[in-house]
Motif scaffolding. Sequence first.
Motif, PDB file in Angstrom:
ATOM      1  N   LYS A  59       0.399   2.070   4.973  1.00 15.36           N
ATOM      2  CA  LYS A  59       1.483   1.238   5.507  1.00 15.36           C
ATOM      3  C   LYS A  59       1.869   1.651   6.927  1.00 15.36           C
ATOM      4  O   LYS A  59       2.430   0.854   7.679  1.00 15.36           O
ATOM      5  CB  LYS A  59       2.699   1.299   4.575  1.00 15.36           C
ATOM      6  CG  LYS A  59       2.737   0.147   3.585  1.00 15.36           C
ATOM      7  CD  LYS A  59       2.695  -1.200   4.287  1.00 15.36           C
ATOM      8  CE  LYS A  59       2.926  -2.352   3.344  1.00 15.36           C
ATOM      9  NZ  LYS A  59       2.666  -3.647   4.016  1.00 15.36           N
TER      10      LYS A  59
ATOM     11  N   HIS B 157       0.821  -1.211   0.000  1.00 16.70           N
ATOM     12  CA  HIS B 157       0.000   0.000   0.000  1.00 16.70           C
ATOM     13  C   HIS B 157       0.858   1.266   0.000  1.00 16.70           C
ATOM     14  O   HIS B 157       2.069   1.206   0.143  1.00 16.70           O
ATOM     15  CB  HIS B 157      -0.913   0.032   1.225  1.00 16.70           C
ATOM     16  CG  HIS B 157      -2.270  -0.524   0.968  1.00 16.70           C
ATOM     17  ND1 HIS B 157      -3.152   0.073   0.121  1.00 16.70           N
ATOM     18  CD2 HIS B 157      -2.892  -1.628   1.437  1.00 16.70           C
ATOM     19  CE1 HIS B 157      -4.266  -0.637   0.081  1.00 16.70           C
ATOM     20  NE2 HIS B 157      -4.142  -1.687   0.862  1.00 16.70           N
ATOM     21  N   GLN B 158       0.160   2.402  -0.091  1.00 16.99           N
ATOM     22  CA  GLN B 158       0.816   3.708   0.012  1.00 16.99           C
ATOM     23  C   GLN B 158       1.268   3.945   1.455  1.00 16.99           C
ATOM     24  O   GLN B 158       0.877   3.223   2.355  1.00 16.99           O
ATOM     25  CB  GLN B 158      -0.161   4.818  -0.385  1.00 16.99           C
ATOM     26  CG  GLN B 158      -0.864   4.580  -1.701  1.00 16.99           C
ATOM     27  CD  GLN B 158       0.018   4.874  -2.889  1.00 16.99           C
ATOM     28  OE1 GLN B 158       0.756   5.833  -2.867  1.00 16.99           O
ATOM     29  NE2 GLN B 158      -0.059   4.054  -3.907  1.00 16.99           N
ATOM     30  N   GLU B 159       2.069   5.004   1.636  1.00 15.62           N
ATOM     31  CA  GLU B 159       2.650   5.290   2.951  1.00 15.62           C
ATOM     32  C   GLU B 159       1.591   5.411   4.056  1.00 15.62           C
ATOM     33  O   GLU B 159       1.775   4.902   5.149  1.00 15.62           O
ATOM     34  CB  GLU B 159       3.448   6.597   2.937  1.00 15.62           C
ATOM     35  CG  GLU B 159       4.719   6.542   2.129  1.00 15.62           C
ATOM     36  CD  GLU B 159       4.539   7.157   0.776  1.00 15.62           C
ATOM     37  OE1 GLU B 159       3.405   7.131   0.248  1.00 15.62           O
ATOM     38  OE2 GLU B 159       5.527   7.671   0.227  1.00 15.62           O
TER      39      GLU B 159
ATOM     40  N   THR C  23       5.078   0.650   9.375  1.00 16.03           N
ATOM     41  CA  THR C  23       6.229   0.059   8.685  1.00 16.03           C
ATOM     42  C   THR C  23       6.807   0.978   7.604  1.00 16.03           C
ATOM     43  O   THR C  23       7.804   0.621   6.968  1.00 16.03           O
ATOM     44  CB  THR C  23       5.854  -1.282   8.020  1.00 16.03           C
ATOM     45  OG1 THR C  23       4.835  -1.033   7.060  1.00 16.03           O
ATOM     46  CG2 THR C  23       5.370  -2.285   9.017  1.00 16.03           C
ATOM     47  N   THR C  24       6.217   2.168   7.407  1.00 13.92           N
ATOM     48  CA  THR C  24       6.637   3.057   6.317  1.00 13.92           C
ATOM     49  C   THR C  24       8.127   3.310   6.307  1.00 13.92           C
ATOM     50  O   THR C  24       8.776   3.226   5.265  1.00 13.92           O
ATOM     51  CB  THR C  24       5.920   4.415   6.426  1.00 13.92           C
ATOM     52  OG1 THR C  24       4.533   4.176   6.479  1.00 13.92           O
ATOM     53  CG2 THR C  24       6.230   5.305   5.248  1.00 13.92           C
TER      54      THR C  24
END
Lengths: 287, 145
Positions: free
Chosen positions: A197, A192-194, A200-201
């Motif tokens: 996420k 997924h996108q930040e 965990t980004t």
Amino acid sequence: MVNNHPILTVILWLILAPFLGGLLVGIERKISARMQARVGPPVAQPFYDVLKLMRKENLVVRKSQNFYIQFFLAFIIFTAVLFFSGENILLVIFSLTLAEIFLVLGAYKASSPYSFLGAERELIQMASYEPAYIISGIGMYMAAKSFYIRDIVSFNRPLALYLPGVLFAFIFIMAMKFRKSPFDLSTSAHAHQELVKGVTTEFSGRTLALIEIAHWYDIVITLGFVYLFFAGNIKIAVAAAISAYLLIILIDNTFARLRWQAALKSCWFTALVFGAANLIVLFYILG
Amino acid sequence: MSYLKKSPWIIHYNGSSCNGCDLEVLACLTPVYDIERLGVLNTGNPKHADIYLVTGTVNTQNKEVVRNIYEQMPCPKVVVAVGICATSGGIFADCYNVSAGVDEVIPVDIYVPGCAARPELIIDGIKDAVILLEEKEKLAAGGVK
């Protein structure tokens, strides 16, 4: 789970659990792909991913963020040791909570807005699923008359007969533990996108691999709780754990993500209405 | 054995694209092509990605963004320019604000031409990128022959 060689069993489970967890994730990705009319990745894909992450560069915002993740994995493994050696179930729950706290601290330490948001949502998630865990522990104590997992496992009748409401509350929060829709607020099991996420980004390379391995342990421990509800009969218990997992995959593919308010309210509602009502009824029945 | 080959995660950035190439990139993820069967995930997060897909032209406004995403990716990493706008600027190459290709801003490894680039060609580009990932890892490890 518990036999004549407790230490050997624990060591065996510690080695086996991440393989089992990784395999379950691989099967999940295959089933999810099939549900979406895709072929899907090979079943061993999660292992390839982790082995690849081990070889990648480890980008760090602050060094201590990786330090916290090592603690996260260490405490998840400690939880697994407690769980598979048949220790006190409350200790297992508290140790699991402590492990999650280290993940949150690691995400806070990375000081990126996405990571911050993920950490805050992770705390909300913990607040959401914690009542169901505690009620499960208390319920198992009331039925089996012991907080020790080794006694709960050797209890002759399936606990689910005593604790249907508690089991419902526990299965309700399982999607949150597996990081799946509708409760994948802090981070999602899927790419997924930040923003999605979240926690965990800001982690990459080896550290992300450690988070993934910790997640595999977490899956096995969570399914272990479902096992405990049916512990009287091994076949039924394993079947129950597998069907609970399949149910979560089905829900993941059919539901959209909820807002955190809705997630918190619904989790507390099921835990405090079905779970607590179950405990009150059990209290009067068992006297 | 290198596992980079088996799990290439991509990040897709859309420059000032007409969305033609974007839709073709997304088409790779749909049931018809299902690029996930090769282990490819569309991460959307530079720190998790191995392959950087850029579609559309890079102009004065977004070249910082393109560079920023590139710099946030952990090594080894490969850049794939998808579509003619990303590879050379295409019909927009002469515009005052448009770079003649992504390679004016960041180093590009694989060029996937086409307007719009076909999904088959994009998958082929990712396949080449995967091979290059392995080579870059060998170079980084000092195993240059």
